[in-house]
Design a protein around this motif. Structure first.
Motif, short mmCIF file in Angstrom:
data_model
loop_
_atom_site.label_atom_id
_atom_site.label_comp_id
_atom_site.label_asym_id
_atom_site.label_seq_id
_atom_site.Cartn_x
_atom_site.Cartn_y
_atom_site.Cartn_z
N CYS A 5 0.74 -1.17 0.06
CA CYS A 5 -0.09 -0.01 0.09
C CYS A 5 0.89 1.22 -0.07
O CYS A 5 1.76 1.42 0.83
CB CYS A 5 -1.00 0.06 1.19
N GLU A 6 0.51 2.14 -0.76
CA GLU A 6 1.45 3.21 -1.01
C GLU A 6 1.10 4.55 -0.16
O GLU A 6 1.95 5.29 0.41
CB GLU A 6 1.06 4.12 -2.50
N ASN A 7 -0.10 4.35 0.67
CA ASN A 7 -0.35 5.43 1.68
C ASN A 7 -0.43 5.04 2.95
O ASN A 7 -0.42 5.64 4.00
CB ASN A 7 -1.69 5.74 1.54
N CYS A 50 -5.04 1.00 2.78
CA CYS A 50 -6.05 2.15 2.20
C CYS A 50 -6.94 2.09 1.61
O CYS A 50 -8.00 2.53 1.64
CB CYS A 50 -5.02 3.22 1.93
N ASN A 51 -6.94 1.00 0.68
CA ASN A 51 -7.95 0.59 -0.25
C ASN A 51 -8.21 1.93 -1.44
O ASN A 51 -9.24 1.89 -1.98
CB ASN A 51 -9.21 0.27 0.26
N LYS A 52 -7.19 2.80 -1.32
CA LYS A 52 -7.51 3.99 -2.42
C LYS A 52 -6.32 4.08 -2.91
O LYS A 52 -6.62 4.61 -4.36
CB LYS A 52 -7.65 5.27 -1.35
N CYS A 108 -3.54 -0.77 -4.15
CA CYS A 108 -4.73 -1.45 -3.28
C CYS A 108 -5.83 -1.53 -4.51
O CYS A 108 -6.37 -2.73 -4.27
CB CYS A 108 -5.16 -0.49 -2.40
ZN LIG Z 1 -3.20 1.53 -0.35
#
Ligand SMILES: [Zn+2]
Ligand SMILES: Nc1ncnc2c1ncn2[C@@H]1O[C@H](COP(=O)(O)OP(=O)(O)OP(=O)(O)O)[C@@H](O)[C@H]1O
Ligand SMILES: [Mg+2]
Length: 373
Positions: A64-66, A75-77, A81
């Motif tokens: 996950c990048e966030n 983050c699922n965003k 993700c």
């Molecule tokens: Zn993410």
């Protein structure tokens, strides 16, 4: 819009949505928080308990990048993700060992492992049903696990860890997934029913949970079948009707194939119910019970009054036809082989094989007999 199964639509996107498996989540979230990720994990345990789900969640979180230092949830965003949620990430590679058993596949895998991740920090390989690999493939995999590149993470998943070589097991961090408890399953079903605006009585919920035998997927799939029949309110009576109906439909369809010596469709049928997650031992037991009733009716038509009470009129009509059209000899033969099938399914390397052998033996012998050989 085509119908998407419940378990797909509500697949957990966060660790917080996982039911049970607390110790496993604890260890994995710690690894994420402290950035001490191991290169090979082994997820063992019964089907439908969250192995694949948690493997994907873990892959999502590490890439996950966030994700902040003090956070372990994905983050699922971010793009990574989203790609994983949509099943199109190039850095999450899922291999089904049951259909890619050989050395070539593992060799391809080894080639693939050398390349760095496309855009993420890690390349994650989930190898499902890993116990199905051939010996050569295991050896190749072992070499990889001995010297994994820094960017590679392996998650091996299996329902049958006892079939894995100890050399593989000792290279991994092992997690044993627990069967879900009745209450855990009820918790999840209650959530799903609410989300789908379905009313369901507590005793029906409990019955679904009991029949799932610890597998959340089985519980969800049963609820799904009832919902797809159009019920908005489910009670114990409806549930038992549906269960009995589903069982009778399936078993009588299979018996019909046997009656017609339709090997091809009988084999397709076995594969299909297996793919649908129907327990083959349970299916065989139901089949055996029905065949016994057909045989009893055949040898003693007076028993009809007793048997009739257990079935609807349509169902009993079908049973009567089966009793007329099978010979006693045929019924004896299938019943006899079905009586020993439970053990054979348990120890078979391929779960469907014992039933397939019964079909082939039965239909072939009969063809021979009818040709007068
Ligand atoms: Zn993410
Ligand atoms: N512990 C769990 N918490 C929440 N949902 C779960 C859990 N286990 C299973 N499920 C549900 O069941 C579905 C199937 O689970 P999953 O694919 O993770 O099972 P599995 O252990 O990998 O089974 P198999 O051995 O058959 O591959 C998931 O999409 C999810 O909806
Ligand atoms: Mg799985």
């Amino acid at each position: 819009m085509s119908y998407v199964a419940l378990y797909r639509r509500y697949r957990p996107k966060n660790f917080s949505e996982i039911i049970g498996q607390k110790a496993i989540i604890q260890t994995l979230s710690n690894a994420l928080l402290t950035n001490r990720v191991s290169h090979a994990y082994l997820f063992c345990g019964q089907r439908g308990t969250g192995k694949t789900t948690i493997a994907r969640l873990f892959a999502k979180s590490i890439n996950c990048e966030n994700r902040q230092k003090n956070e372990f949830e994905p983050c699922n965003k971010c793009e990574s993700c989203i790609e994983i949620n949509e099943g199109r990430s190039l850095d999450l590679i899922e291999i089904d060992a049951a259909s890619n058993r050989g050395i070539d596949e593992i060799r391809n895998l080894k080639e693939g492992i050398r390349f760095a991740p496309v855009k993420s920090k890690y390349k994650v390989f989930i190898i499902d049903e890993v116990h199905m690999l051939t010996k050569e493939a295991f050896n190749a995999l072992l070499k990889t696990l001995e010297e994994p590149p820094a960017h590679a993470i392996f998650i091996l998943a299996t329902t049958e860890p006892e079939k894995l070589p100890s050399t593989i097991i000792s290279r991994t961090q092992r997690f044993d997934f627990k069967k879900l408890t009745i209450n855990e399953i009820i918790e999840r079903l209650t959530f799903l029913a609410k989300a789908e605006k379905i009313k369901i009585t507590p005793d029906a919920l409990k019955e679904i949970a009991l029949s799932a035998e610890g597998s959340l997927r089985d519980a969800e799939s049963l609820l799904d079948q009832i919902i797809s029949l159009g019920y908005k309110e489910i009670n114990l009576e409806i549930l038992e009707d549906v269960l009995g109906h589903l069982n009778f439909e399936k078993t009588s369809q299979f018996i019909n194939y046997l009656l017609n010596k339709d090997v091809k469709n009988a084999l397709i049928f076995i594969d299909q119910i297996y793919q649908d997650g129907i327990d083959l031992i349970n299916f065989s037991a139901t089949l055996l019970k029905l065949l016994r009733q057909i045989l009893l009716l055949k040898v003693n038509p007076q028993i009809a009054e007793i048997i009739k009470e257990e079935f609807t009129d349509d169902q009993f009509e079908k049973i009567k036809q089966f009793a007329q059209n099978f010979t006693i000899n045929e019924l004896e033969k299938i019943i006899d082989s079905l009586m020993r099938i439970k053990e054979r399914i348990k120890y078979s390397p391929i779960a469907t094989l014992p039933l397939e052998m019964i079909v082939i033996n039965f239909c072939q012998n009969e063809n021979k007999n009818s040709k007068g050989e």
